[in-house]
Design an enzyme around this catalytic site. Structure first.
Site, PDB file in Angstrom:
ATOM      1  N   ILE A  11       0.489  -1.423  -0.109  1.00 55.19           N
ATOM      2  CA  ILE A  11      -0.329   0.207   0.220  1.00 55.19           C
ATOM      3  C   ILE A  11       0.769   1.123   0.060  1.00 55.19           C
ATOM      4  O   ILE A  11       1.743   1.148   1.078  1.00 55.19           O
ATOM      5  CB  ILE A  11      -0.789  -0.144   0.962  1.00 55.19           C
ATOM      6  N   ASN A  16      -9.053   2.485 -14.302  1.00 56.83           N
ATOM      7  CA  ASN A  16      -9.180   3.256 -15.568  1.00 56.83           C
ATOM      8  C   ASN A  16      -8.424   4.131 -15.530  1.00 56.83           C
ATOM      9  O   ASN A  16      -7.525   4.280 -15.582  1.00 56.83           O
ATOM     10  CB  ASN A  16     -10.855   2.762 -15.872  1.00 56.83           C
ATOM     11  N   ARG A  71      -4.750   3.857 -14.208  1.00 62.50           N
ATOM     12  CA  ARG A  71      -3.454   3.619 -15.370  1.00 62.50           C
ATOM     13  C   ARG A  71      -3.352   4.310 -16.328  1.00 62.50           C
ATOM     14  O   ARG A  71      -2.475   4.300 -16.632  1.00 62.50           O
ATOM     15  CB  ARG A  71      -4.005   2.030 -16.597  1.00 62.50           C
ATOM     16  N   GLU A  89      -1.159  -1.095 -10.899  1.00 58.95           N
ATOM     17  CA  GLU A  89      -2.957  -0.088 -11.535  1.00 58.95           C
ATOM     18  C   GLU A  89      -2.458  -1.414 -12.326  1.00 58.95           C
ATOM     19  O   GLU A  89      -3.472  -0.983 -13.397  1.00 58.95           O
ATOM     20  CB  GLU A  89      -2.102   1.050 -12.138  1.00 58.95           C
TER      21      GLU A  89
END
Length: 362
Positions: A155, A237, A240, A361
């Protein structure tokens, strides 16, 4: 800046200036001493970079996905690792802004947009990476609270940040049993693993996040029960595009560093820049950079417009750009010869920092 509007060129200029003055001079020290540059990021937030695609009524800048990509690419020329963390923070604030109710939006977003507080995204677990739908962290409903148990791995910002956007299982197996909760640091039962030692991304701490009978109010759930997986995927989304944009900035900076080195370095009685083979390689690097940039910006537009093929285009752009940009940075290091392997030269840090972009990702 080809094809950009006047506004977008202005965003790019502001971000490039900030990267040149506030980030690049400190990039090596942040890496070596593993400094999380909180004050520098707060300065960036004053320029509107703490909630770039968050609505203005809660402190966001209300910009488009393409604007965001342009800004992250520009900032990454100064420090890819810091910018990558900022992109994750922006994704978390966007999730709260988009899926939270009015009370949640106004409670969390203003302090996050100003970067008075920082956010972490908690999806990955020791046993569920790419197979995110198999996550095991559980949240059992008891009255008007959830009791959270489990752990998250890798994380970014873990332990140093204030707000944790957590994907957890409130229902049965599979994606439909996942919900999204927002936890604040200091919640009893919330703890952190040791700080991970990493190849790159050293100016942002990475830890496991551990939940042991963490009691979280139902009022901290984003969206409906069972909506968590959908929220996570929609967030990714954009994530990325953001990470691909950070790779573009590192590659852009590395091309310029290689060009400068070839001009200055002399071998066999003349500058390396006169060597036709190296000229061709530099031309190929620049070409691959522009191709990757066009792909990322096309995907950003598709996401902004809500097109059906947006998720596929975002995945394609992330795959292509992170691979190509790592190759560009690596080739730039090669062009520096032995100097490229010294920490006195920035090119090696771009190589280390963006290697992980090919992994995370999604």
């Amino acid at each position: 800046s080809t094809g950009l509007t006047e506004d977008q060129k202005e965003f790019q200029k502001v971000a490039l200036d900030f990267a040149t003055k506030e980030m690049a001079p400190n990039m090596a020290e942040w890496d070596e001493k593993e400094i999380f540059p909180v004050e520098t990021m707060r300065k960036a937030a004053q320029l509107g970079f703490g909630g770039i695609y968050v609505k203005p009524d809660v402190g966001g800048s209300g910009l488009s996905r393409l604007d965001t990509s342009i800004i992250f690419e520009a900032l990454s020329t100064g420090c890819a690792s810091t910018t990558a963390y900022m992109s994750i923070h922006n994704m978390c604030v966007w999730m709260i802004d988009t899926f939270g109710n009015e009370e949640q939006r106004h409670r969390f977003c203003p302090a996050l947009c100003s970067m008075e507080k920082f956010a972490s995204y908690c999806l990955t677990e020791p046993g569920s990476g790419s197979d995110a739908a198999s996550l095991l962290t559980s949240a059992q409903k008891k009255g008007d609270t959830y009791v959270l148990n489990g752990s998250k791995a890798f994380i970014s910002g873990g332990g140093d940040t204030d707000v944790y956007v957590v994907m957890c299982r409130t229902g049965g197996p599979g994606p439909k049993g996942i919900s999204c909760l927002v936890l604040e640091k200091g919640t009893p039962g919330l703890s952190f693993g040791k700080k991970e030692k990493k190849v790159g991304w050293n100016c942002q701490p990475t830890r496991a996040v551990i939940f042991e009978d963490c009691v979280v109010p139902v009022g901290n759930r984003l969206g409906a029960e069972g909506q968590g997986f959908s929220i996570a995927m929609q967030g990714l989304n954009g994530g990325r595009i953001n990470i691909a944009s950070c790779s573009l900035g590192a590659a852009h900076a590395s091309v310029l560093l290689a060009q400068e080195h070839l001009t200055v370095r002399k071998q066999f009685g003349e500058p390396l820049a006169n060597n036709q083979y190296l000229q061709f390689r530099l031309a190929e690097m620049a070409t691959r950079l522009v191709a990757a940039r066009l792909m990322v910006r096309n995907a950003a537009r598709a996401l902004q417009d809500g097109r059906e093929d947006a998720a596929v285009l975002c995945s394609m752009a992330k795959l292509f750009a992170t691979d190509e940009c790592f190759g560009i940075c690596n080739q730039a290091l090669q062009m520096h010869g032995g100097y490229g392997y010294l920490k006195d030269y920035a090119v090696q840090q771009f190589v280390r920092d963006i290697r992980v972009h090919q992994i995370l990702e999604g």
